[in-house]
Design a protein around this motif. Structure first.
Motif, PDB file in Angstrom:
ATOM      1  N   ALA A 107       2.420  33.980  43.923  1.00 38.29           N
ATOM      2  CA  ALA A 107       3.289  34.616  42.989  1.00 38.29           C
ATOM      3  C   ALA A 107       2.862  35.075  41.279  1.00 38.29           C
ATOM      4  O   ALA A 107       3.861  35.868  40.646  1.00 38.29           O
ATOM      5  CB  ALA A 107       3.608  32.932  41.732  1.00 38.29           C
ATOM      6  N   TRP A 108       1.614  35.217  42.006  1.00 39.16           N
ATOM      7  CA  TRP A 108       0.809  36.240  40.949  1.00 39.16           C
ATOM      8  C   TRP A 108       0.217  37.271  41.609  1.00 39.16           C
ATOM      9  O   TRP A 108      -0.515  37.915  40.756  1.00 39.16           O
ATOM     10  CB  TRP A 108       0.057  35.124  39.486  1.00 39.16           C
ATOM     11  CG  TRP A 108      -0.880  34.253  40.226  1.00 39.16           C
ATOM     12  CD1 TRP A 108      -0.710  33.100  40.998  1.00 39.16           C
ATOM     13  CD2 TRP A 108      -2.082  34.792  41.044  1.00 39.16           C
ATOM     14  NE1 TRP A 108      -1.831  32.698  41.635  1.00 39.16           N
ATOM     15  CE2 TRP A 108      -2.932  33.193  41.892  1.00 39.16           C
ATOM     16  CE3 TRP A 108      -3.027  35.909  40.788  1.00 39.16           C
ATOM     17  CZ2 TRP A 108      -4.179  33.242  42.183  1.00 39.16           C
ATOM     18  CZ3 TRP A 108      -4.181  35.609  41.631  1.00 39.16           C
ATOM     19  CH2 TRP A 108      -4.782  34.265  42.139  1.00 39.16           C
ATOM     20  N   THR A 109      -0.387  37.124  43.001  1.00 35.77           N
ATOM     21  CA  THR A 109      -0.835  38.224  43.031  1.00 35.77           C
ATOM     22  C   THR A 109      -0.509  38.670  44.793  1.00 35.77           C
ATOM     23  O   THR A 109       0.385  37.596  45.231  1.00 35.77           O
ATOM     24  CB  THR A 109      -1.933  37.904  43.662  1.00 35.77           C
ATOM     25  OG1 THR A 109      -3.353  38.705  44.625  1.00 35.77           O
ATOM     26  CG2 THR A 109      -2.509  36.739  44.693  1.00 35.77           C
ATOM     27  N   ASP A 110      -0.612  40.320  44.947  1.00 36.43           N
ATOM     28  CA  ASP A 110       0.127  40.943  46.395  1.00 36.43           C
ATOM     29  C   ASP A 110      -0.909  40.938  47.723  1.00 36.43           C
ATOM     30  O   ASP A 110      -0.755  41.178  48.307  1.00 36.43           O
ATOM     31  CB  ASP A 110       0.388  42.110  45.931  1.00 36.43           C
ATOM     32  CG  ASP A 110       1.739  42.154  44.856  1.00 36.43           C
ATOM     33  OD1 ASP A 110       2.700  41.428  45.112  1.00 36.43           O
ATOM     34  OD2 ASP A 110       2.084  43.231  43.854  1.00 36.43           O
ATOM     35  N   ASP A 111      -1.769  40.609  46.876  1.00 31.30           N
ATOM     36  CA  ASP A 111      -3.517  40.490  48.012  1.00 31.30           C
ATOM     37  C   ASP A 111      -3.396  39.009  48.865  1.00 31.30           C
ATOM     38  O   ASP A 111      -3.905  38.282  48.256  1.00 31.30           O
ATOM     39  CB  ASP A 111      -5.052  40.795  47.148  1.00 31.30           C
ATOM     40  CG  ASP A 111      -5.908  40.780  47.895  1.00 31.30           C
ATOM     41  OD1 ASP A 111      -5.696  40.288  48.863  1.00 31.30           O
ATOM     42  OD2 ASP A 111      -6.542  41.729  47.749  1.00 31.30           O
ATOM     43  N   VAL A 112      -3.297  39.213  49.722  1.00 33.86           N
ATOM     44  CA  VAL A 112      -2.999  38.357  51.119  1.00 33.86           C
ATOM     45  C   VAL A 112      -4.655  37.330  50.588  1.00 33.86           C
ATOM     46  O   VAL A 112      -4.000  36.205  50.817  1.00 33.86           O
ATOM     47  CB  VAL A 112      -2.310  38.217  52.433  1.00 33.86           C
ATOM     48  CG1 VAL A 112      -2.725  36.962  52.740  1.00 33.86           C
ATOM     49  CG2 VAL A 112      -1.365  39.100  51.481  1.00 33.86           C
TER      50      VAL A 112
END
Length: 243
Positions: A107-112
């Motif tokens: 929800a707050w990062t695109d870094d898996v």
């Protein structure tokens, strides 16, 4: 993780002419643990749904740190700092415990990888780190309840709405969950508003209780006062519950 205050101001909601919530107002101080209680059908979850943006109030306002949430989508309200659990635990059974929680962090990062790392921090906080590789179907009910909390917590909420997360637990399991929420509040400072029928947990956790019945607030205050209120006893607790 920071805490936020919540102000509910005169919210009402009707469905097909039936008033489910009627002019409900209350405040939750930043960093507090507070309970919203009442009999089944009293309107508690509808209140949660209006706070979280599932329903828009017909009247009134919901303020997070003084800023209105009304009219925002659930995802926008989540980004603003409201996390919530649901009465029925529905994890992604094809994903591991760690992956379930990582979904919340996305929800707050695109870094898996960052999401996975944060998920593991949350799992350690809630005592689930040894279950991170398991599937939700392979863990106990109390652990699935903790997983539901972990998924919400992974969104980095300022206030956490807990909807009957202790329903169906044995007393020893309830005590474990109470310890989890105390530690969570102590360690992160996150504000907690819980709907709960398990009075053992409500009395142990909450410094302030709001009671609703037929969609209206009928009592509010410290647990020791609320549980002696005649209206509360009549509608919800029953005389035996407090003796």
């Amino acid at each position: 993780m920071s805490a936020a205050s919540l102000s509910v101001r005169g919210i009402s909601k009707s469905f097909s002419g039936l008033r489910a919530v009627d002019n409900v107002s209350f405040d939750v101080k930043a960093g507090a643990i507070q309970a919203l209680i009442g009999p089944n059908g009293a309107g508690k979850t509808t209140v949660f749904n209006m706070i979280a943006g599932v329903f828009r109030p017909d009247t009134g306002d919901v303020l997070l740190d003084g800023k209105s949430l009304v009219g925002k989508r659930p995802d926008q309200i989540c980004h603003a700092g409201v996390g919530r659990t649901f009465q029925i635990v529905r994890p992604f059974n094809d994903l591991t415990v760690e992956e379930n929680v990582a979904v919340g962090a996305l929800a707050w990062t695109d870094d898996v990888q960052e999401a996975r790392d944060y998920a593991n921090d949350v799992l350690r906080l809630l005592g689930l780190d040894d279950k991170r590789g398991a599937r939700p179907t392979g863990i106990t009910l109390p652990d699935r309840k903790c997983l539901e909390v972990a998924r919400a917590l992974a969104t980095k909420p300022k206030i956490l709405l807990l909807d009957e997360v202790m329903a169906g637990l044995r007393p020893t399991e309830t005590d474990r969950m109470v310890s989890v929420f105390r530690k969570l509040n102590d360690d992160t400072g996150v504000t907690i508003l819980l709907i709960e029928h398990v009075m053992r947990a409500v009395m142990a956790l909450s410094a302030h209780i709001v009671v609703v019945n037929y969609g209206k607030v009928i009592a509010e205050g410290p647990p020791e006062l609320v549980t002696r209120d005649p209206d509360v006893l009549a509608c919800y607790l029953g005389a035996e519950a407090v003796h």
